[in-house]
Design a protein around this motif. Structure first.
Motif, PDB file in Angstrom:
ATOM      1  N   GLU A 135       0.843  -1.191   0.000  1.00 53.36           N
ATOM      2  CA  GLU A 135       0.000   0.000   0.000  1.00 53.36           C
ATOM      3  C   GLU A 135       0.882   1.246   0.000  1.00 53.36           C
ATOM      4  N   THR A 136       0.291   2.348  -0.371  1.00 54.19           N
ATOM      5  CA  THR A 136       1.076   3.592  -0.429  1.00 54.19           C
ATOM      6  C   THR A 136       1.666   3.947   0.935  1.00 54.19           C
ATOM      7  N   VAL A 137       0.915   3.642   1.993  1.00 57.89           N
ATOM      8  CA  VAL A 137       1.414   3.992   3.333  1.00 57.89           C
ATOM      9  C   VAL A 137       2.679   3.196   3.660  1.00 57.89           C
TER      10      VAL A 137
ATOM     11  N   LEU B 220       5.530   5.220   2.166  1.00 59.21           N
ATOM     12  CA  LEU B 220       5.794   6.464   2.913  1.00 59.21           C
ATOM     13  C   LEU B 220       6.419   6.168   4.274  1.00 59.21           C
ATOM     14  N   GLU B 221       5.891   5.159   4.956  1.00 62.60           N
ATOM     15  CA  GLU B 221       6.403   4.868   6.301  1.00 62.60           C
ATOM     16  C   GLU B 221       7.832   4.332   6.260  1.00 62.60           C
TER      17      GLU B 221
ATOM     18  N   ARG C   9       9.819   7.440   6.007  1.00 56.76           N
ATOM     19  CA  ARG C   9       9.744   8.134   7.305  1.00 56.76           C
ATOM     20  C   ARG C   9      10.560   7.393   8.366  1.00 56.76           C
TER      21      ARG C   9
ATOM     22  N   ARG D  85       2.038   6.987  -7.676  1.00 60.79           N
ATOM     23  CA  ARG D  85       1.273   7.936  -6.847  1.00 60.79           C
ATOM     24  C   ARG D  85       2.166   8.524  -5.754  1.00 60.79           C
ATOM     25  N   ILE D  86       2.967   7.661  -5.120  1.00 57.83           N
ATOM     26  CA  ILE D  86       3.803   8.150  -4.026  1.00 57.83           C
ATOM     27  C   ILE D  86       4.950   9.008  -4.552  1.00 57.83           C
TER      28      ILE D  86
ATOM     29  N   VAL E 293       3.416  12.319  -4.638  1.00 56.02           N
ATOM     30  CA  VAL E 293       3.283  12.894  -3.286  1.00 56.02           C
ATOM     31  C   VAL E 293       4.636  13.405  -2.799  1.00 56.02           C
TER      32      VAL E 293
ATOM     33  N   ILE F  91       5.856  17.303  -1.801  1.00 57.93           N
ATOM     34  CA  ILE F  91       6.330  17.776  -0.496  1.00 57.93           C
ATOM     35  C   ILE F  91       7.856  17.895  -0.468  1.00 57.93           C
TER      36      ILE F  91
ATOM     37  N   LYS G 285      -7.578   3.749   3.647  1.00 55.05           N
ATOM     38  CA  LYS G 285      -6.224   3.767   3.071  1.00 55.05           C
ATOM     39  C   LYS G 285      -5.757   5.191   2.797  1.00 55.05           C
ATOM     40  N   GLU G 286      -6.679   6.012   2.333  1.00 49.97           N
ATOM     41  CA  GLU G 286      -6.299   7.386   1.999  1.00 49.97           C
ATOM     42  C   GLU G 286      -6.029   8.204   3.253  1.00 49.97           C
TER      43      GLU G 286
ATOM     44  N   SER H  38      -4.721   6.932   5.990  1.00 53.09           N
ATOM     45  CA  SER H  38      -3.375   6.511   6.403  1.00 53.09           C
ATOM     46  C   SER H  38      -2.306   7.167   5.539  1.00 53.09           C
ATOM     47  N   GLU H  39      -2.568   7.197   4.249  1.00 50.84           N
ATOM     48  CA  GLU H  39      -1.586   7.790   3.334  1.00 50.84           C
ATOM     49  C   GLU H  39      -1.372   9.274   3.635  1.00 50.84           C
TER      50      GLU H  39
ATOM     51  N   SER I  51       0.453   9.816   6.971  1.00 47.60           N
ATOM     52  CA  SER I  51       1.872   9.478   6.847  1.00 47.60           C
ATOM     53  C   SER I  51       2.629  10.577   6.090  1.00 47.60           C
ATOM     54  N   ALA I  52       2.024  11.075   5.022  1.00 43.75           N
ATOM     55  CA  ALA I  52       2.684  12.137   4.243  1.00 43.75           C
ATOM     56  C   ALA I  52       2.822  13.417   5.070  1.00 43.75           C
TER      57      ALA I  52
END
Lengths: 138, 234
Positions: free
Chosen positions: A46-48, A51-52, A55, A86-87, A90, A94, B40-41, B43-44, B47-48
């Motif tokens: 997943e996208t998270v 990102l995590e 991070r 997608r990421i 993002v 940023i 999900k969005e 969480s995304e 996180s961002a």
């Protein structure tokens, strides 16, 4: 410098892991910077998760999936590629280098290719400024 | 369903300047299905935003939550403690959900995390298209089940216009002309004669052009209200 890098690799346990094992059995070895997380399919990423990883201090994150036409689960690598793209957007938004996240597709017989791509990815990360999240991993 | 698109993370982060305790709240209904404001969005986005906070030393504390329907007070009440604990609420629901929270907690600052875009349907994975303008006077029985109000750029009642070319709209060559689609549908149904019926001008007072709309169903009211359906303040 590359020995200090940390790269998290989400790897499909089907063709992609086979490719890495094939390379290792023929005398190659994974760069020390790479930590592998095996998944049933890259469609699970997943996208998270991307990102995590950044991070958490990873300099880069790579998703290694099967060739899109060879997925056991039909659309896994396609979904994963979409999420990686997608990421990237993002991260760009940023002001974090989008190149820190990559997707690689491999066939099970492409051991040499996956090692080459991983070394290229590691080299690219080594040339970037240090990640602002460096050291977050305990 | 209501279709939305998440705002850029940088835009949301800019809104949150000076805040500390942030609640990112999504909705499990329309915006979850169009993958803009579901679990999900949420969480995304959290996180961002935390990437920005960690990098820039903003010290944000992020709480995540998704309610069943953010446009309904009873669901929002379930996260009362989370809302009260937050300095700022980023709503990933549609404008209805965001306003429900804002109206229920007028002392709290609510920030829209997405742009509510249109009423539409999923055409295929990752593709949504507009099919209704909520104009208040549906006439699709006269147009083969195709809405010319939302699907024609000019909302023409009697089309197509002169800009229709090879089945496409002059406003956007990638968009099908609604009236060509209506013609094809009526032809399929053997009702082409309807194309020659002149449809009366639309009463736009029933749409948003007539001002904010409200529906009061007296048969459903539980609490007393005046004849205008005046809102009950809790």
């Amino acid at each position: 410098m590359s020995s200090k890098l940390k790269i998290l690799a989400y790897v499909c346990e089907n063709h992609a892991v086979s490719a890495i094992r094939a390379a290792c059995s023929s005398g190659e070895s994974l760069p020390d910077s790479i930590q592998i997380v095996e998944l049933p399919c890259t469609g699970r990423v997943e996208t998270v998760h991307l990102l995590e990883a950044i991070r958490g201090g990873a300099d880069g994150v790579v998703v290694i999936g099967c060739l899109e036409e060879n997925c056991y689960h039909d659309a896994g690598p396609k979904l994963a590629r979409g999420r990686v793209e997608r990421i990237k957007e993002v991260l760009q938004d940023i002001s974090i280098e989008p190149e820190r996240v990559e997707m690689i597709n491999v066939a099970s017989v492409s051991g040499a290719r996956i090692m080459l791509r991983l070394r290229e990815f590691e080299k690219k990360l080594a040339e970037m400024p240090a990640s602002p999240f460096k050291g977050a991993i305990k | 369903m209501i279709i939305g698109e998440r705002k850029k993370v940088s835009e949301i982060a800019e809104m949150l300047a000076g805040k500390k305790k942030i609640l990112v709240s999504g909705c499990r209904t329309c915006v979850a299905i169009c993958m803009a404001g579901g679990e999900k969005e949420v969480s995304e986005l959290s996180s961002a935003l935390m990437l920005i906070s960690d990098r820039d030393g903003l010290g944000w504390k992020m709480e995540e939550n998704v309610v069943e329907r953010q446009c309904e007070k009873e669901w929002v009440r379930e996260i009362d403690d989370k809302i009260r604990n937050a300095d700022a609420i980023v709503s990933l629901a549609c404008g209805l959900g965001a306003q429900t929270v804002a109206d229920m907690y007028p002392e709290k600052e609510v920030y829209p995390g997405l742009n509510t875009t249109f009423l539409g349907v999923p055409e295929e994975q990752g593709v949504w298209s507009e099919k209704c303008l909520a104009c208040g006077e549906c006439i699709i029985h006269t147009t083969g089940g195709i809405c010319p109000v939302s699907r024609c750029a000019k909302s023409m009642r009697n089309g197509p216009c002169g800009g229709s070319s090879n089945g496409k709209c002059e406003v956007d060559p990638d968009t099908d002309c609604a009236w060509v689609a209506i013609y094809d549908r009526l032809k399929l149904q053997g009702r082409l004669d309807m194309m020659t019926d002149v449809i009366e001008p639309k009463d736009w007072s029933k749409s948003h052009s007539g001002g904010r709309r409200k529906i009061v169903r007296k048969d459903l009211l539980i609490q007393p209200t005046d004849s205008s359906g005046k809102e009950v303040v809790e």
